[in-house]
Design a protein around this motif. Structure first.
Motif, mmCIF file in Angstrom:
data_model
loop_
_atom_site.group_PDB
_atom_site.id
_atom_site.type_symbol
_atom_site.label_atom_id
_atom_site.label_comp_id
_atom_site.label_asym_id
_atom_site.label_seq_id
_atom_site.Cartn_x
_atom_site.Cartn_y
_atom_site.Cartn_z
ATOM 1 N N ALA A 89 0.832 -1.209 0.000
ATOM 2 C CA ALA A 89 0.000 0.000 0.000
ATOM 3 C C ALA A 89 0.864 1.255 0.000
ATOM 4 C CB ALA A 89 -0.923 -0.008 1.217
ATOM 5 N N GLU A 90 1.960 1.239 0.751
ATOM 6 C CA GLU A 90 2.861 2.383 0.765
ATOM 7 C C GLU A 90 3.511 2.602 -0.603
ATOM 8 O OE1 GLU A 90 5.717 1.943 3.851
ATOM 9 O OE2 GLU A 90 4.266 2.116 5.487
ATOM 10 N N LEU A 91 3.892 1.509 -1.262
ATOM 11 C CA LEU A 91 4.505 1.621 -2.592
ATOM 12 C C LEU A 91 3.539 2.229 -3.600
ATOM 13 C CD1 LEU A 91 6.465 -1.753 -2.857
ATOM 14 C CD2 LEU A 91 7.403 0.552 -2.555
ATOM 15 N N HIS A 92 2.242 2.016 -3.387
ATOM 16 C CA HIS A 92 1.243 2.592 -4.288
ATOM 17 C C HIS A 92 0.813 3.992 -3.837
ATOM 18 C CE1 HIS A 92 0.958 -1.576 -5.691
ATOM 19 N NE2 HIS A 92 0.374 -1.092 -6.773
ATOM 20 N N GLY A 93 1.509 4.530 -2.844
ATOM 21 C CA GLY A 93 1.260 5.908 -2.423
ATOM 22 C C GLY A 93 0.119 6.095 -1.452
ATOM 23 N N ALA A 94 -0.290 5.059 -0.766
ATOM 24 C CA ALA A 94 -1.395 5.179 0.190
ATOM 25 C C ALA A 94 -0.941 5.938 1.429
ATOM 26 C CB ALA A 94 -1.904 3.795 0.582
ATOM 27 N N SER A 95 -1.795 6.836 1.902
ATOM 28 C CA SER A 95 -1.500 7.581 3.127
ATOM 29 C C SER A 95 -1.836 6.711 4.336
ATOM 30 C CB SER A 95 -2.315 8.872 3.172
ATOM 31 O OG SER A 95 -3.709 8.590 3.233
ATOM 32 N N ALA A 96 -1.489 7.209 5.510
ATOM 33 C CA ALA A 96 -1.795 6.463 6.736
ATOM 34 C C ALA A 96 -3.285 6.268 6.898
ATOM 35 C CB ALA A 96 -1.197 7.186 7.944
ATOM 36 N N MET A 97 -4.076 7.297 6.574
ATOM 37 C CA MET A 97 -5.527 7.180 6.680
ATOM 38 C C MET A 97 -6.076 6.185 5.666
ATOM 39 S SD MET A 97 -8.312 7.892 8.167
ATOM 40 C CE MET A 97 -7.780 9.207 9.261
ATOM 41 N N GLN A 98 -5.537 6.201 4.465
ATOM 42 C CA GLN A 98 -5.990 5.253 3.448
ATOM 43 C C GLN A 98 -5.646 3.817 3.837
ATOM 44 O OE1 GLN A 98 -3.995 7.082 0.082
ATOM 45 N NE2 GLN A 98 -5.949 7.810 -0.749
ATOM 46 N N LYS A 99 -4.468 3.616 4.411
ATOM 47 C CA LYS A 99 -4.113 2.273 4.873
ATOM 48 C C LYS A 99 -5.047 1.821 5.985
ATOM 49 C CE LYS A 99 0.244 3.236 5.609
ATOM 50 N NZ LYS A 99 1.665 3.042 6.027
ATOM 51 N N PHE A 100 -5.426 2.759 6.841
ATOM 52 C CA PHE A 100 -6.314 2.413 7.943
ATOM 53 C C PHE A 100 -7.711 2.058 7.439
ATOM 54 C CE2 PHE A 100 -9.420 3.759 11.190
ATOM 55 C CZ PHE A 100 -9.085 2.880 12.194
ATOM 56 N N THR A 101 -8.245 2.861 6.520
ATOM 57 C CA THR A 101 -9.616 2.654 6.049
ATOM 58 C C THR A 101 -9.733 1.548 5.002
ATOM 59 O OG1 THR A 101 -9.319 4.417 4.408
ATOM 60 C CG2 THR A 101 -10.290 5.031 6.536
ATOM 61 N N MET A 102 -8.685 1.317 4.239
ATOM 62 C CA MET A 102 -8.768 0.363 3.136
ATOM 63 C C MET A 102 -8.080 -0.972 3.422
ATOM 64 S SD MET A 102 -8.160 3.006 -0.058
ATOM 65 C CE MET A 102 -8.616 1.787 -1.277
ATOM 66 N N VAL A 103 -7.254 -1.009 4.467
ATOM 67 C CA VAL A 103 -6.567 -2.254 4.806
ATOM 68 C C VAL A 103 -6.933 -2.714 6.215
ATOM 69 C CG1 VAL A 103 -4.349 -3.407 5.091
ATOM 70 C CG2 VAL A 103 -4.642 -1.733 3.253
ATOM 71 N N THR A 104 -6.698 -1.845 7.203
ATOM 72 C CA THR A 104 -6.875 -2.255 8.597
ATOM 73 C C THR A 104 -8.333 -2.553 8.934
ATOM 74 O OG1 THR A 104 -4.965 -0.913 9.224
ATOM 75 C CG2 THR A 104 -6.433 -1.617 10.984
ATOM 76 N N LEU A 105 -9.237 -1.596 8.666
ATOM 77 C CA LEU A 105 -10.641 -1.796 9.017
ATOM 78 C C LEU A 105 -11.272 -2.990 8.304
ATOM 79 C CD1 LEU A 105 -12.157 1.795 9.392
ATOM 80 C CD2 LEU A 105 -11.583 0.142 11.172
#
Length: 199
Positions: A89-105
């Motif tokens: 997700a980081e390599l694709h430019g995801a922000s911390a909020m995007q990682k939280f909403t699109m991966v973690t949750l």
């Protein structure tokens, strides 16, 4: 330090629900808070016996008691998630909020363990008894059947032991079956919603 914080965090799980109800009752903490706010900060007294106050307090105390269980399960799910997913997700430019909403949750809600715990917590909330029982005494509703703080479980208890209706076993059975039906349907709907949210 970390061990002490972990123990303090999960401590609510070790407290009996009736003790939680007493802990958040007027004579336990709110009278002292009222005095502090009035004499130290000069604020007007608030009335802790109004519905706009005691309903949020009851909801909060119920959530406070069981939040460690939800958070421990969520933490174990997050810790078990492969780090490669977050790195991708980081390599694709995801922000911390995007990682939280699109991966973690989605990972948390998609977990069968979390879905089971949330549904189990819903079922437990539907049979809530001890905290409303503590507040019904403070509010003077001990013998009032159908008072504002009566959950269905407490309503059944009052019908049996604090009612002038005698022993209305027929009414009690009907209410108990209604509680069972509401809980069963609610749990099924909640489980479907969790699966939809989790993808």
């Amino acid at each position: 330090g970390k061990g002490i914080l972990e123990v303090a965090y999960i401590l609510p799980l070790a407290v009996a629900p009736i003790v939680v109800g007493v802990l958040f009752s007027p004579s336990s903490v709110w009278d002292d808070i009222r005095q502090f706010l009035h004499f130290q900060l000069g604020l007007a007294y608030f009335n802790e016996l109004t519905p706009s106050f005691y309903f949020p307090v009851m909801f909060f105390s119920e959530a406070w008691e069981w939040s460690p269980l939800i958070m421990l399960v969520a933490l174990s799910i997050v810790n078990g998630t492969a780090r490669e997913i977050y790195e991708a997700a980081e390599l694709h430019g995801a922000s911390a909020m995007q990682k939280f909403t699109m991966v973690t949750l989605p990972t948390i809600f998609k977990s069968p363990v979390m879905q089971f715990i949330v549904v189990l917590r819903f079922i437990d909330a539907m049979r809530a008894f001890e905290i409303p029982l503590a507040w019904t005494n403070w509010l003077g509703y001990q013998s009032t059947v159908g008072s504002p703080v009566d959950t269905i479980s407490l309503y059944i208890y009052k019908l049996l032991f604090a009612s002038s209706l005698g022993f209305p076993i027929g009414v009690v059975s009907a209410v108990a079956l209604t509680l069972f039906a509401i809980t069963l349907v609610g749990a099924a709907v909640l489980l479907r919603l969790l699966k939809a949210v989790g993808g």
